[in-house]
Enzyme design. Structure first.
Site, PDB file in Angstrom:
ATOM      1  N   ASP A   1       0.923  -1.018   0.163  1.00 40.36           N
ATOM      2  CA  ASP A   1       0.118  -0.145  -0.036  1.00 40.36           C
ATOM      3  C   ASP A   1       0.845   1.272  -0.005  1.00 40.36           C
ATOM      4  O   ASP A   1       0.683   2.134  -0.760  1.00 40.36           O
ATOM      5  CB  ASP A   1      -0.781  -0.051   1.277  1.00 40.36           C
ATOM      6  CG  ASP A   1      -1.699   1.143   1.360  1.00 40.36           C
ATOM      7  OD1 ASP A   1      -2.784   0.982   0.730  1.00 40.36           O
ATOM      8  OD2 ASP A   1      -1.275   2.139   1.954  1.00 40.36           O
TER       9      ASP A   1
ATOM     10  N   GLY B   1      -8.950  -3.890  -3.252  1.00 40.01           N
ATOM     11  CA  GLY B   1     -10.115  -5.291  -2.568  1.00 40.01           C
ATOM     12  C   GLY B   1     -11.591  -4.872  -3.189  1.00 40.01           C
ATOM     13  O   GLY B   1     -12.217  -5.921  -3.758  1.00 40.01           O
TER      14      GLY B   1
ATOM     15  N   VAL C   1      -5.220   2.189  -0.595  1.00 42.48           N
ATOM     16  CA  VAL C   1      -4.932   1.676  -1.740  1.00 42.48           C
ATOM     17  C   VAL C   1      -5.315   0.159  -1.777  1.00 42.48           C
ATOM     18  O   VAL C   1      -5.923  -0.295  -2.713  1.00 42.48           O
ATOM     19  CB  VAL C   1      -3.569   1.898  -2.460  1.00 42.48           C
ATOM     20  CG1 VAL C   1      -3.411   1.198  -3.545  1.00 42.48           C
ATOM     21  CG2 VAL C   1      -3.429   3.339  -2.560  1.00 42.48           C
ATOM     22  N   ASP C   2      -4.751  -0.261  -0.809  1.00 43.20           N
ATOM     23  CA  ASP C   2      -5.274  -1.772  -0.708  1.00 43.20           C
ATOM     24  C   ASP C   2      -6.685  -2.012  -0.707  1.00 43.20           C
ATOM     25  O   ASP C   2      -7.105  -2.999  -1.306  1.00 43.20           O
ATOM     26  CB  ASP C   2      -4.771  -2.418   0.736  1.00 43.20           C
ATOM     27  CG  ASP C   2      -2.963  -2.983   0.636  1.00 43.20           C
ATOM     28  OD1 ASP C   2      -2.771  -3.034  -0.594  1.00 43.20           O
ATOM     29  OD2 ASP C   2      -2.509  -3.159   1.706  1.00 43.20           O
ATOM     30  N   VAL C   3      -7.393  -1.217   0.341  1.00 46.86           N
ATOM     31  CA  VAL C   3      -8.925  -1.500   0.442  1.00 46.86           C
ATOM     32  C   VAL C   3      -9.565  -1.335  -0.869  1.00 46.86           C
ATOM     33  O   VAL C   3     -10.544  -2.038  -1.196  1.00 46.86           O
ATOM     34  CB  VAL C   3      -9.318  -0.634   1.533  1.00 46.86           C
ATOM     35  CG1 VAL C   3     -10.808  -0.611   1.687  1.00 46.86           C
ATOM     36  CG2 VAL C   3      -8.615  -0.989   2.868  1.00 46.86           C
TER      37      VAL C   3
END
Length: 401
Positions: A140, A173, A168-170
């Site tokens: 991230d 997802g 960014v990760d979320v």
């Protein structure tokens, strides 16, 4: 309703930390059976703390509720054969290995699609499955930096900052979940699976849709402006007598109304402040004038006065404030998971409400290998086969016999 919309769907989860686990958690929240495949030592996300819930990190519990977990050593040939048998009854496989790793393990898209042509195979990576950066790992924070996002965050003259929450990760997802749902819909019509390519880089750019478009329009690099919005003003946080207040009074009659509430009607016709565009240009002067007024009273006073005048505003809350927010209970966004070892674990819940449906209970994040035997039994493995896999160290189990 939404919480059982994917009932009957089986998802194999080869992801870790946050981006992939977010995607598979959302699918589980909507009723899919998600079988998380972890190595004997557990996925990396279990180790990233503080904070901790027992021996596992809070991060792991944040992104893995509602899943089953089977422990498999993917370097063991017997484990690869187990996965191939699971794939025959699965609908979706989501993985977040570096591009090429699943292929080297014998679990690449072409191999598994030959076994099950309608398999939806979603690969999540830092930069994508092809291109000059495809073989690079990334997390991230790296993608916040490499995508330009960190250049936006901070105050004038400050060092670049990252968003502490792994945004960014979320969002990656969520992108992966959206892609899988779209492909599932298409499969109902054409019967075909396919290989989906979801990257942190593309998702980070999507987060910056407005900023990047502005740069492409005028060629001007954005500058760090703290809590302000580069396209409107006032649309930022102001210090009060005892805290901070976020105010958005840039559209319609809200700026003139704000000026009247603050007893500064002369600002309405001030050439520097006559429009949102002018206020953006003269943001420093506007902020200084507003702060001088806001600092004379506490936040609670301004909240009451501004709400009564229909000025959009909010206290800049910390998490202790957030836990008391009256809307959280109404939205069902703080949920309690009943973990068999750690007891009650509270996490944010599924963010989309179905007006017609009552809240459905959530299952907790699984222990590593908690469902190894029960999953294999469901997929028609015999007790002798399960015992042989355990004896060979291909299978890791934490559930009782």
């Amino acid at each position: 309703m939404l919480r059982n919309a994917l009932d009957g769907l089986t998802v194999l989860d080869f992801t870790q930390i946050a981006a992939g686990p977010t995607a598979t958690m959302l699918l589980a929240d909507m009723g899919a059976r998600v079988i998380k495949v972890e190595p004997r030592e557990g996925e990396l996300g279990r180790t990233l703390g503080p904070a901790w819930v027992g021996e596992d990190s809070a991060l792991y519990h944040a992104f893995n509720r509602g899943k089953q977990c089977i422990g498999l050593d993917l370097k063991h040939p017997d484990s690869i054969e187990v996965i191939k048998r699971l794939v025959l009854q699965a609908d979706v496989l989501i993985e977040s290995m570096r591009p090429g790793v699943m292929t080297r393990l014998g679990l690449g898209y072409e191999t598994l699609a030959a076994l099950k042509p309608d398999l939806i195979y979603c690969s999540i990576s830092a930069y994508g499955q092809e291109g000059p950066y495809s073989d690079r790992a990334g997390v991230d924070g790296i993608l916040q930096a490499d995508s330009g996002l960190m250049s936006l965050i901070g105050t004038p003259g400050s060092a670049p900052c990252k968003v502490q929450a792994p945004v960014v990760d979320v969002v990656t997802g969520y992108m992966a979940c959206m892609a899988v749902l779209a492909k599932l819909h298409a499969r109902q019509h054409d019967g075909l699976g396919g290989h989906l390519d979801v990257s942190l880089m593309n998702s980070a750019l999507a987060l910056q849709q407005s900023s990047i478009t502005s740069y492409l329009s005028d060629g001007k690099l954005p500058t760090r402006i703290g809590s302000g919005a580069p396209y409107s003003a006032p649309n930022e946080a102001f210090q009060t007598e005892d805290g901070w207040l976020m105010v958005a009074a840039y559209n319609g009659n809200r700026w003139p109304t704000l000026c009247k509430v603050l007893n500064h009607e002369e600002w309405i016709t001030d050439p520097r402040f006559v429009s949102s565009a002018q206020r953006v240009i003269h943001r420093a002067e506007m902020c200084a004038a507003l702060t001088d007024v806001f600092m004379r009273k506490p936040t609670a006073h301004w909240l009451q006065v501004l709400h009564e005048a229909d000025i959009l505003c909010s206290k800049v809350a910390d998490y202790s404030d957030l836990m008391k927010h009256p809307q959280l209970a109404s939205n069902g966004m703080l949920v309690e998971l009943n973990h068999p070892v750690h007891g009650a674990v509270r996490v944010p819940g599924f963010p989309i409400n179905s007006v017609q449906a009552a809240q459905t209970p959530y299952a907790p994040a699984p222990q590593n290998g908690e469902h190894s035997r029960s999953v294999l039994r469901d997929f028609a493995f015999s007790e002798a086969q399960i015992a042989a896999l355990e004896a060979s160290q291909a299978l890791h189990c934490s559930e009782p016999l």
